[in-house]
Design an enzyme around this catalytic site. Structure first.
Site, PDB file in Angstrom:
ATOM      1  N   SER A 100       3.017  -9.499   8.968  1.00 17.35           N
ATOM      2  CA  SER A 100       2.281  -9.411   7.587  1.00 17.35           C
ATOM      3  C   SER A 100       2.446 -10.351   7.023  1.00 17.35           C
ATOM      4  O   SER A 100       2.066 -11.859   7.080  1.00 17.35           O
ATOM      5  CB  SER A 100       2.559  -8.005   7.004  1.00 17.35           C
ATOM      6  OG  SER A 100       1.652  -7.639   6.267  1.00 17.35           O
TER       7      SER A 100
ATOM      8  N   LYS B 198      -4.574   3.927 -17.228  1.00 18.07           N
ATOM      9  CA  LYS B 198      -3.378   3.143 -17.522  1.00 18.07           C
ATOM     10  C   LYS B 198      -2.159   3.644 -16.666  1.00 18.07           C
ATOM     11  O   LYS B 198      -1.322   2.751 -16.492  1.00 18.07           O
ATOM     12  CB  LYS B 198      -2.930   3.312 -18.987  1.00 18.07           C
ATOM     13  CG  LYS B 198      -2.052   2.218 -19.599  1.00 18.07           C
ATOM     14  CD  LYS B 198      -2.214   0.810 -19.439  1.00 18.07           C
ATOM     15  CE  LYS B 198      -1.153  -0.241 -19.679  1.00 18.07           C
ATOM     16  NZ  LYS B 198      -1.137  -1.478 -19.466  1.00 18.07           N
TER      17      LYS B 198
END
Length: 291
Positions: free
Chosen positions: A107, A159
């Site tokens: 990765s 948010k």
């Protein structure tokens, strides 16, 4: 150095030539060395690695670089910053830059590796895992059981998405999936631009799975199968130092007695011990990391 000056004063240049023949052409006195720079553990910050890279980049005695990677990856930002530092060295400098993957170079560890001129691995190395993951806990039920209620005042409905206080709404999930898709595409772009593979091939390989080093060699994800010693020897030959070059590594910091007495910050102590991953907060993070 004092001994060298004494030799020069007493025996002249002949003594230095004899010393050079003993130490070999690959030694510092022989004209150069290979810097082996480790990238180990979970990648969570880039400063330690890029600082070491810059130090050796400015060292005229360093004639080649080997990036020794033992990492399952880590945060997207840090992995990308390390890749960019390696890529910039490769493109701006004529000295060879090789990456070597040890037990695990997956990765974000693989993302960093493709910044080098070439990538080598062991037959049993775990690599690949070209993908992105984002994870975070949802503790809403736990808070309810213990009688904790969260009051949230935010400027917009998304948010607080990804927080521990509530599950994702369908709109939240769509937004976060868009982020994951975008950084996954960035990973695919980097591999296809830096490996001899077309984008369609990389997309087929980039489903998150891991490969052995031997499989990765057959698929074109790495250039060859070598031990670290063999990779250093290869870098030495490419740098004109021969197959047994002198090697230099970043100095490993140590915790001193007075530091222990005075007490040290967790981050500072962790950096000294060579562990890159800080304790994870509950905030969502985009990760190039093999799980």
């Amino acid at each position: 150095m004092i001994a060298l000056l004494v030799l020069l004063g007493v025996f002249g240049a002949g003594a230095v030539l004899s010393l050079r023949s003993v130490l070999g052409a690959g030694s510092w006195l022989g004209g150069g060395r290979v810097a082996v720079i480790p990238l180990r553990g979970t990648i969570a910050e880039e400063a330690a690695f890029t600082g070491a890279l810059e130090q050796f980049r400015d060292d005229a005695t360093v004639r080649g670089f080997v990036i020794e990677i033992e990492s399952p990856g880590g945060t997207v930002g840090a992995s990308q910053a390390i890749f960019e530092a390696i890529r910039a060295l490769r493109e701006d400098d004529e000295r060879p830059v090789l990456a070597w993957l040890g037990d695990v170079g997956a990765s974000g560890g693989y993302y960093a590796a493709v910044g080098a001129d070439s990538v080598y691995a062991l037959p049993g190395t775990i690599t690949g895992s070209i993908g992105v993951i984002m994870e975070f806990p949802n503790a809403e039920e736990l808070f309810r059981k213990v009688g904790v209620e969260w009051e949230v005042v935010s400027s917009a409905p998304h948010k607080d998405m990804g927080g521990t206080r509530r599950p994702l709404t369908p709109a939240d999930r769509e937004i976060l999936e868009g982020l994951v898709r975008d950084v996954h595409e960035q990973f695919v772009d980097v591999v296809s631009a830096n490996r001899p593979l077309d984008r369609t091939t990389v997309q087929r390989l980039a489903d998150g799975r891991v490969y052995t080093g031997r499989q990765a060699r057959e698929l074109g994800l790495v250039d060859g199968l070598m031990t670290l010693r063999e990779t250093v020897a290869h870098a030495g030959r490419l740098a004109g130092l021969g197959p047994d070059p002198a090697v230099v590594r970043p100095r490993e910091p140590a915790i001193g007695l007075f530091d222990l007495i005075r007490g040290v910050s967790l981050d500072r102590a962790r950096g000294w011990l060579g562990v890159l991953a800080p304790l994870r907060s509950s905030a969502p993070k985009l990760l190039y990391e093999w799980r």
